[in-house]
Write a protein that holds these residues in place. Structure first.
Motif, short mmCIF file in Angstrom:
data_model
loop_
_atom_site.label_atom_id
_atom_site.label_comp_id
_atom_site.label_asym_id
_atom_site.label_seq_id
_atom_site.Cartn_x
_atom_site.Cartn_y
_atom_site.Cartn_z
N MET A 149 0.81 -1.22 0.00
CA MET A 149 0.00 0.00 0.00
C MET A 149 0.84 1.26 0.00
O MET A 149 0.30 2.36 -0.05
CB MET A 149 -0.93 0.00 1.20
CG MET A 149 -2.11 -0.93 0.98
SD MET A 149 -3.37 -0.70 2.23
CE MET A 149 -2.48 -1.18 3.65
N GLY A 150 2.15 1.10 0.11
CA GLY A 150 3.01 2.28 -0.02
C GLY A 150 3.52 2.84 1.30
O GLY A 150 3.86 4.01 1.38
N MET A 151 3.56 2.02 2.36
CA MET A 151 4.16 2.51 3.60
C MET A 151 5.67 2.32 3.51
O MET A 151 6.16 1.30 3.05
CB MET A 151 3.60 1.75 4.80
CG MET A 151 2.13 2.06 5.06
SD MET A 151 1.43 1.06 6.39
CE MET A 151 1.92 1.99 7.81
N ARG A 155 7.82 3.81 8.48
CA ARG A 155 6.42 3.90 8.87
C ARG A 155 5.87 2.52 9.24
O ARG A 155 5.05 2.40 10.14
CB ARG A 155 5.59 4.50 7.72
CG ARG A 155 5.94 5.93 7.42
CD ARG A 155 5.32 6.88 8.39
NE ARG A 155 3.88 6.85 8.34
CZ ARG A 155 3.10 7.36 9.29
NH1 ARG A 155 3.63 7.90 10.37
NH2 ARG A 155 1.79 7.31 9.17
N ARG A 159 4.21 1.99 12.75
CA ARG A 159 2.76 1.83 12.83
C ARG A 159 2.32 0.36 12.83
O ARG A 159 1.19 0.06 13.22
CB ARG A 159 2.08 2.56 11.66
CG ARG A 159 2.28 4.06 11.72
CD ARG A 159 1.22 4.77 10.93
NE ARG A 159 -0.11 4.23 11.19
CZ ARG A 159 -0.90 4.67 12.15
NH1 ARG A 159 -0.52 5.65 12.93
NH2 ARG A 159 -2.09 4.13 12.32
N GLU B 96 -9.35 2.94 11.04
CA GLU B 96 -7.91 3.18 10.88
C GLU B 96 -7.33 2.35 9.74
O GLU B 96 -6.47 2.81 8.99
CB GLU B 96 -7.17 2.81 12.18
CG GLU B 96 -7.41 3.78 13.31
CD GLU B 96 -6.77 3.29 14.60
OE1 GLU B 96 -6.01 4.06 15.20
OE2 GLU B 96 -7.04 2.14 15.00
N THR B 100 -5.50 3.94 6.07
CA THR B 100 -4.05 3.75 5.98
C THR B 100 -3.39 4.65 4.92
O THR B 100 -2.50 5.44 5.23
CB THR B 100 -3.70 2.29 5.65
OG1 THR B 100 -4.30 1.46 6.64
CG2 THR B 100 -2.20 2.07 5.66
N VAL B 101 -3.84 4.53 3.68
CA VAL B 101 -3.17 5.29 2.62
C VAL B 101 -3.43 6.79 2.74
O VAL B 101 -2.49 7.59 2.66
CB VAL B 101 -3.54 4.75 1.22
CG1 VAL B 101 -2.93 5.61 0.12
CG2 VAL B 101 -3.06 3.31 1.08
N ARG B 103 -3.75 8.46 5.33
CA ARG B 103 -2.90 8.97 6.40
C ARG B 103 -1.45 9.07 5.93
O ARG B 103 -0.75 10.01 6.27
CB ARG B 103 -3.01 8.10 7.63
CG ARG B 103 -2.56 8.82 8.88
CD ARG B 103 -3.09 8.18 10.12
NE ARG B 103 -3.23 6.74 9.92
CZ ARG B 103 -3.95 5.96 10.69
NH1 ARG B 103 -4.61 6.46 11.68
NH2 ARG B 103 -4.02 4.67 10.46
N GLU B 104 -1.02 8.08 5.14
CA GLU B 104 0.34 8.17 4.58
C GLU B 104 0.45 9.40 3.69
O GLU B 104 1.51 10.00 3.57
CB GLU B 104 0.68 6.91 3.77
CG GLU B 104 0.81 5.64 4.60
CD GLU B 104 1.89 5.73 5.68
OE1 GLU B 104 3.03 6.07 5.34
OE2 GLU B 104 1.56 5.49 6.85
#
Lengths: 237, 367
Positions: A149-151, A155, A159, B96, B100-101, B103-104
């Protein structure tokens, strides 16, 4: 909710009452002059202070270093270090705590600082090992979803990995805390102070009122601190 | 929208390539389904698009951009990603998880909250009930809905879905597939969908890419794949009788009979008797004032004692929805041992019915 916290407060206060009440009674009612001389209010308070400081400083340092290195050896780039580091710390842990103190006395000399340092080294293991195990135990598909998802790796650590590993890390901190309270009673042998002083002196002059005071204080302190940490553990997980 | 140019992936030097010289073009708004046996390279192909796996050779373009030149984090934030069953973060609430995205991407809180509500509505879950729950409190189907909502959160133009409905029971899977098709009709994303189930591929895809041993065997529309399979391998996958597979392509609303025999529960039994005699399938549907399905009456019920229809009717069991494929409707019939299926909308209102005969006719039309 209220009931839960009421219960926690109740048990904490009982343990605190034992920790304060038992020495208080003995200080106020010494059996003879030897006990009266050895068990002064100032002396008992100082020993308790030293003991809590030995525990707190060494545990705080062990958390910082143990969690830090625990995280480091789960990063792909440093993962090769994991078996090496865990083994070194494992071997350190098999050495009896009194021997660890003696060895560091030989290197760093006597005193409070040496005691803190030795106890700190001694308690790193469970925190390091649990941090490593906790982070490595996060399910791979959860990590892949996060990555997909791109974290960013940082992060994900912040998280996903740390929150999910927190319960395991806290269990390690609790183990370390119990080890620390115990090891701190030995600090007296290298002039590090703490409740061990009362126990050792009491044994030397053969006054059970005296060494029991030190022993009960050390025991109730260990249980109290562990209980408080168990509350923290329950709240974060 | 997505172009794969001579893409090859070799995991370890000397190994056979997992993906071999793949060329593929996915148009905007298409749902391209990668299908094939396990180890055929379909998942590897998908993961190369968002660079979870780096190609050994070749170039992949998303929206005209060479993905190898884009920061992978930025690339992935613009591509929705769903994996099988879990992948939801167990320590976070549903809200939450969905956020996710966003918030990123550092959206403002109020905007995130709004978006979460909107998405929960879209996937048919009440925000009031589900927002604060943890994934473990949800059923498999609900979790999968959250997975879909989460990948749509920042409204990415491209979605990657890796067996998103794989771990569900057949009935829940069919329902979620239908729901997703309905959602896709509104949002029109470009989707890469991985599955090992050819039936799912035919149902969900606008294009199907059949893969085997790292190679693209055939890339066609479902209709063309069924009517002109390129070789033995494809024939083996779709089966010899392609008209049967076409049941996955046709929808209930294409053949539905919208004038079902209905009565209200208040009416006398004699009324239902006439209707039953006139009925082709031997069933009469009982509805309330809002056309909501309350029950069914079959000839055997006439032997029961009772004066009103409501006293002799049965629970309606054989139901399906208008978005379902003929295959879904047929399996409902087979499960219940009936020659008809009642079609209802999401509010249980009766839309009509279809019969086994109609399905047989539809099959013959295509043969």
């Amino acid at each position: 909710m209220l009931k839960k916290w009421g219960q926690r407060l109740f048990f904490s206060l009982i343990l605190l009452a034992v920790f304060i009440g038992y020495p208080w009674y003995n200080v106020m009612n010494p059996a003879d002059r030897t006990v009266a001389r050895g068990l002064t209010p100032d002396g008992v308070i100082l020993a308790a202070q030293q003991h809590i400081t030995l525990w707190g400083v060494s545990l705080a340092a062990a958390i910082v270093v143990g969690v830090g290195f625990g995280i480091l050896i789960t990063r792909p780039r440093f993962r090769f270090l994991a078996p090496i580091l865990v083994n070194i710390v494992n071997i350190g842990q098999t050495v009896p705590s009194l021997a660890v103190l003696a060895i560091f006395m030989g290197i760093l000399g006597m005193g409070f600082r040496t005691a803190v340092f030795a106890i700190f080294l001694y308690s790193i293991l469970s925190i390091l090992r649990n941090t490593y195990a906790g982070i490595m135990g996060v399910a791979p598909d959860i990590l892949e979803a996060a990555r997909g998802m791109g974290m960013s790796p940082f992060r994900i650590l912040l998280r996903i990995e740390l929150p999910l590993a927190l319960a395991v890390i806290m269990a390690g901190v609790r183990t370390a805390s119990v080890v620390n309270v115990g090891a701190a009673t030995l600090a007296t042998f290298i002039a590090g102070g703490g409740l061990g002083t009362i126990i050792v002196t009491g044994l030397a002059v053969m006054r059970d009122q005296m060494f029991l005071t030190g022993a009960v204080m050390a025991a109730s302190l260990a249980v109290l601190l562990d209980y408080l940490l168990s509350i923290v553990e329950a709240e974060v997980s | 929208m997505i172009t794969l140019e001579n893409v090859t992936k070799i995991y370890n030097p000397g190994d056979a390539p997992a993906v071999k010289d793949l060329k593929m073009e996915i148009e905007e708004g298409d749902t391209a389904v990668l299908v094939g046996p396990s180890g055929c390279g379909k998942t590897t192909t998908m993961k190369m698009i968002n660079r979870l796996i780096e190609p050994t050779e070749g170039t992949i373009y998303v929206n005209g951009e060479d993905t190898s030149k884009v920061n992978p984090i930025r690339l992935r934030l613009n591509i929705g990603y769903v994996i099988q069953e879990i992948g939801l973060f167990p320590h976070m609430s549903i809200a939450e998880n969905i956020a996710t995205v966003p918030r990123e991407l550092k959206w403002p809180k109020s905007k995130i909250q709004e978006r979460v509500e909107e998405l929960l509505h879209m996937v048919g879950l009440d925000p009031e009930i589900f927002r604060e729950r943890k994934p473990r409190d949800l059923s498999g189907g609900q979790r999968q809905r959250i997975g879909v909502a989460r990948c749509l959160a920042a409204d990415p133009p491209v979605l990657l879905m890796d067996e998103p409905f794989g771990a569900l029971d057949p009935i829940t899977r069919a329902r979620l597939q239908n729901e997703f098709l309905r959602i896709q009709e509104q949002i029109r994303k470009t989707i890469v969908f991985v599955t090992h189930d050819i039936d799912e591929a035919i149902k969900m895809g606008t294009k199907i890419a059949v893969m085997n041993e790292g190679e693209l065997v055939q890339y066609d529309t479902p209709e063309d794949l069924l009517s002109t399979p390129k070789n033995e391998f494809v024939v083996g996958m779709v089966g010899g009788n392609y008209s049967i597979k076409r049941l996955h392509l046709k929808r209930v609303n294409e053949i539905i009979d919208r004038e079902p025999p209905t009565v209200s529960a208040e009416e006398p039994v004699s009324k239902v008797k006439e209707l039953l005699e006139a009925s082709k399938v031997g069933v009469v549907m009982v509805v309330d004032g809002n056309n909501r399905l309350e029950g069914v009456v079959i000839p055997a019920d006439l032997k029961k004692s009772g004066e009103r229809v409501g006293e002799i009717m049965n629970e309606p069991k054989v139901t399906s929805d208008v978005g379902a494929t003929l295959n879904d409707a047929l399996s409902v019939m087979l499960t219940n041992g009936e020659g008809y299926a009642l079609i209802t909308d999401e509010n249980e209102r009766l839309e009509g019915y279809i019969t086994l005969n109609q399905i047989m006719e539809a099959l013959q039309d295509n043969a």
